[in-house]
Structures are given as C-alpha cells and as structure tokens.
Design a protein around this motif. Sequence first.
Motif, PDB file in Angstrom:
ATOM      1  N   SER A  28     -18.532   1.012  37.682  1.00 11.64           N
ATOM      2  CA  SER A  28     -18.391   2.405  37.242  1.00 11.64           C
ATOM      3  C   SER A  28     -18.636   2.544  35.743  1.00 11.64           C
ATOM      4  O   SER A  28     -19.405   3.419  35.308  1.00 11.64           O
ATOM      5  N   LEU A  29     -17.986   1.706  34.965  1.00 12.43           N
ATOM      6  CA  LEU A  29     -18.153   1.797  33.517  1.00 12.43           C
ATOM      7  C   LEU A  29     -19.569   1.466  33.077  1.00 12.43           C
ATOM      8  O   LEU A  29     -20.133   2.147  32.210  1.00 12.43           O
ATOM      9  N   LEU A  30     -20.153   0.450  33.693  1.00 12.12           N
ATOM     10  CA  LEU A  30     -21.520   0.073  33.338  1.00 12.12           C
ATOM     11  C   LEU A  30     -22.515   1.168  33.705  1.00 12.12           C
ATOM     12  O   LEU A  30     -23.426   1.479  32.931  1.00 12.12           O
ATOM     13  N   SER A  31     -22.314   1.779  34.850  1.00  9.64           N
ATOM     14  CA  SER A  31     -23.191   2.866  35.268  1.00  9.64           C
ATOM     15  C   SER A  31     -23.106   4.051  34.312  1.00  9.64           C
ATOM     16  O   SER A  31     -24.129   4.604  33.888  1.00  9.64           O
ATOM     17  N   ILE A  32     -21.894   4.442  33.975  1.00 14.24           N
ATOM     18  CA  ILE A  32     -21.714   5.578  33.058  1.00 14.24           C
ATOM     19  C   ILE A  32     -22.255   5.240  31.670  1.00 14.24           C
ATOM     20  O   ILE A  32     -22.955   6.052  31.048  1.00 14.24           O
ATOM     21  N   LEU A  33     -21.956   4.038  31.198  1.00 15.26           N
ATOM     22  CA  LEU A  33     -22.421   3.631  29.877  1.00 15.26           C
ATOM     23  C   LEU A  33     -23.952   3.571  29.806  1.00 15.26           C
ATOM     24  O   LEU A  33     -24.561   4.065  28.849  1.00 15.26           O
ATOM     25  N   LEU A  34     -24.584   3.006  30.832  1.00 20.47           N
ATOM     26  CA  LEU A  34     -26.047   2.936  30.843  1.00 20.47           C
ATOM     27  C   LEU A  34     -26.675   4.323  30.931  1.00 20.47           C
ATOM     28  O   LEU A  34     -27.719   4.573  30.323  1.00 20.47           O
ATOM     29  N   ARG A  35     -26.049   5.214  31.673  1.00 14.97           N
ATOM     30  CA  ARG A  35     -26.574   6.578  31.756  1.00 14.97           C
ATOM     31  C   ARG A  35     -26.468   7.280  30.404  1.00 14.97           C
ATOM     32  O   ARG A  35     -27.357   8.029  30.015  1.00 14.97           O
ATOM     33  N   LEU A  36     -25.357   7.055  29.707  1.00 15.02           N
ATOM     34  CA  LEU A  36     -25.202   7.663  28.379  1.00 15.02           C
ATOM     35  C   LEU A  36     -26.209   7.102  27.380  1.00 15.02           C
ATOM     36  O   LEU A  36     -26.741   7.845  26.555  1.00 15.02           O
ATOM     37  N   LEU A  37     -26.484   5.818  27.460  1.00 12.39           N
ATOM     38  CA  LEU A  37     -27.379   5.183  26.498  1.00 12.39           C
ATOM     39  C   LEU A  37     -28.855   5.348  26.851  1.00 12.39           C
ATOM     40  O   LEU A  37     -29.679   5.634  25.972  1.00 12.39           O
ATOM     41  N   LEU A  38     -29.206   5.167  28.125  1.00  7.04           N
ATOM     42  CA  LEU A  38     -30.622   5.114  28.508  1.00  7.04           C
ATOM     43  C   LEU A  38     -31.141   6.383  29.181  1.00  7.04           C
ATOM     44  O   LEU A  38     -32.312   6.710  29.049  1.00  7.04           O
ATOM     45  N   ARG A  39     -30.316   7.051  29.912  1.00  3.69           N
ATOM     46  CA  ARG A  39     -30.781   8.179  30.726  1.00  3.69           C
ATOM     47  C   ARG A  39     -29.866   9.382  30.542  1.00  3.69           C
ATOM     48  O   ARG A  39     -29.287   9.882  31.497  1.00  3.69           O
ATOM     49  N   ASN A  41     -30.589  12.379  30.128  1.00  2.00           N
ATOM     50  CA  ASN A  41     -31.049  13.571  30.847  1.00  2.00           C
ATOM     51  C   ASN A  41     -30.573  13.600  32.297  1.00  2.00           C
ATOM     52  O   ASN A  41     -30.635  14.627  32.948  1.00  2.00           O
ATOM     53  N   THR A  42     -30.091  12.472  32.838  1.00  2.00           N
ATOM     54  CA  THR A  42     -29.620  12.454  34.225  1.00  2.00           C
ATOM     55  C   THR A  42     -28.168  12.901  34.346  1.00  2.00           C
ATOM     56  O   THR A  42     -27.631  12.921  35.445  1.00  2.00           O
ATOM     57  N   LEU A  43     -27.533  13.258  33.255  1.00  2.00           N
ATOM     58  CA  LEU A  43     -26.140  13.676  33.295  1.00  2.00           C
ATOM     59  C   LEU A  43     -25.976  15.158  33.622  1.00  2.00           C
ATOM     60  O   LEU A  43     -24.855  15.628  33.791  1.00  2.00           O
ATOM     61  N   THR A  44     -27.061  15.912  33.712  1.00  2.57           N
ATOM     62  CA  THR A  44     -26.969  17.328  34.074  1.00  2.57           C
ATOM     63  C   THR A  44     -26.662  17.456  35.558  1.00  2.57           C
ATOM     64  O   THR A  44     -26.898  16.539  36.341  1.00  2.57           O
ATOM     65  N   LEU A  45     -26.127  18.584  35.953  1.00  2.00           N
ATOM     66  CA  LEU A  45     -25.788  18.814  37.353  1.00  2.00           C
ATOM     67  C   LEU A  45     -27.075  18.936  38.161  1.00  2.00           C
ATOM     68  O   LEU A  45     -27.854  19.867  37.985  1.00  2.00           O
ATOM     69  N   SER A  46     -27.299  17.976  39.030  1.00  2.00           N
ATOM     70  CA  SER A  46     -28.493  17.965  39.860  1.00  2.00           C
ATOM     71  C   SER A  46     -28.197  17.148  41.110  1.00  2.00           C
ATOM     72  O   SER A  46     -27.078  16.686  41.334  1.00  2.00           O
ATOM     73  N   PHE A  47     -29.240  16.975  41.914  1.00  2.00           N
ATOM     74  CA  PHE A  47     -29.091  16.199  43.150  1.00  2.00           C
ATOM     75  C   PHE A  47     -28.674  14.768  42.850  1.00  2.00           C
ATOM     76  O   PHE A  47     -27.830  14.202  43.517  1.00  2.00           O
ATOM     77  N   ARG A  48     -29.282  14.162  41.828  1.00  2.00           N
ATOM     78  CA  ARG A  48     -28.940  12.767  41.518  1.00  2.00           C
ATOM     79  C   ARG A  48     -27.505  12.640  41.026  1.00  2.00           C
ATOM     80  O   ARG A  48     -26.857  11.631  41.274  1.00  2.00           O
ATOM     81  N   THR A  49     -26.990  13.644  40.358  1.00  2.42           N
ATOM     82  CA  THR A  49     -25.589  13.605  39.921  1.00  2.42           C
ATOM     83  C   THR A  49     -24.670  13.697  41.128  1.00  2.42           C
ATOM     84  O   THR A  49     -23.664  12.986  41.201  1.00  2.42           O
ATOM     85  N   LEU A  50     -25.016  14.562  42.072  1.00  2.00           N
ATOM     86  CA  LEU A  50     -24.220  14.678  43.295  1.00  2.00           C
ATOM     87  C   LEU A  50     -24.285  13.394  44.127  1.00  2.00           C
ATOM     88  O   LEU A  50     -23.287  12.964  44.704  1.00  2.00           O
ATOM     89  N   LEU A  51     -25.463  12.778  44.191  1.00  2.00           N
ATOM     90  CA  LEU A  51     -25.622  11.531  44.923  1.00  2.00           C
ATOM     91  C   LEU A  51     -24.769  10.435  44.292  1.00  2.00           C
ATOM     92  O   LEU A  51     -24.039   9.716  44.984  1.00  2.00           O
ATOM     93  N   SER A  52     -24.829  10.318  43.000  1.00  3.06           N
ATOM     94  CA  SER A  52     -24.045   9.307  42.297  1.00  3.06           C
ATOM     95  C   SER A  52     -22.549   9.556  42.480  1.00  3.06           C
ATOM     96  O   SER A  52     -21.780   8.631  42.728  1.00  3.06           O
ATOM     97  N   SER A  53     -22.142  10.813  42.397  1.00  2.00           N
ATOM     98  CA  SER A  53     -20.734  11.149  42.581  1.00  2.00           C
ATOM     99  C   SER A  53     -20.258  10.845  43.998  1.00  2.00           C
ATOM    100  O   SER A  53     -19.142  10.357  44.196  1.00  2.00           O
ATOM    101  N   SER A  54     -21.089  11.145  44.979  1.00  2.00           N
ATOM    102  CA  SER A  54     -20.694  10.864  46.363  1.00  2.00           C
ATOM    103  C   SER A  54     -20.573   9.364  46.612  1.00  2.00           C
ATOM    104  O   SER A  54     -19.716   8.933  47.378  1.00  2.00           O
TER     105      SER A  54
END
Length: 182
Positions: A28-39, A41-54
């Motif tokens: 969980s921490l690595l995923s969130i940290l990598l998203r903050l550092l590398l991606r 733009n993927t933190l906006t509310l979208s399908f991929r955010t819902l998929l990751s949350s599910s």
Amino acid sequence: MANASAKKIAAQNETAIKNIQLGMLIASLLSILLRLLLRRNTLTLSFRTLLSSSTYLITFFLSRFLTRVGTPRRSASGELLSPGDDLNQAGMTEWCFDVLYITWACQVGSAALGDWVWWLYSVIPLYAGYKGYNLVSPFLLGRPAAAGADDVPPVGPTSKRQEKLRKRNERGDPRVKTQQRK
C-alpha cells in the motif's frame, strides 16, 4: 496442553499473519508513494482510481479472512487452545494468498510501470475457469468405460513379494492360487 504439531501450525500461522500484515503495509505504501512520485496524474478521480481502490478493499477483506481463520487462540495463561486453520494447506487459503500476491503486484506495478500491469489481474478468472473446466469436464465428456476382463492390467513397478509370487505362479507352484478377473 497442545501437542507439537499444533504448536508448529500455530507458529507458522503467526508468521504468515505477520507476513500478510507487512505485505499489506509495504504494498500500500509503495503504491501510494510511487504514484505520488512517478504518476501524479493518476491520482485524479477516474476509472483507474476506482480500480485501485477496489483492489485495496479486496486485499483488506482477504487479509482479514486469513487473519481470522489462522489466528491461534490462547488461554489467559498463554496456553495454546487452538492453532487456528492451517494457512499452509492447499485449497481456499492457498488461492486467497495467490489473489493477495497478484493484487499486490498489480498495485505496485501499475504505480511504477503503468496501467497495463492490471492485465495481470486477468490471470485470476482464467485460472478459476481452468480449474472449473477440469472439475466439470469428466461429467460433460463422459466417463471412461470400465476395464473389461480381456484388458491387460497395467505394467508397473512391483514389490519383491509380488515378483516372487509371479515367478512361483509361472512354475506352477501349488502354493500360489491365481484368480480370474471378472
């Protein structure tokens, strides 16, 4: 007092539960940290955010299930009452671990490499379909016919005793009685 095998299962379960909790935290921490550092733009509310949350919910429920069934029960004095279900057994618990590992890999991989890593998640229903097909196919395709009296028995490794009896039978020794298959 619990026997040695129950204590061994309890120790293995406690280790597995600690590994599940550590894996949940790291993934969980690595995923969130990598998203903050590398991606970012993927933190906006979208399908991929819902998929990751599910998938976080899936891992949470699976980890809670494995923790609940595998936690050893102890008395107030610390004596082992029940080791819990063996988390190393094949079947449902093994599949729960597989889904956890694939989910963690998809979460971290999608954060580091991109959303195409979520295609790895399709392994789960494909494997379930494969297992289901192997379970049902003998009934759908018909069962093989029973072996007849004319069939030759399969040749395989025999024990020393079986080999000795076969040689006696070939010599016509009266101590050996042969039976005909029906």
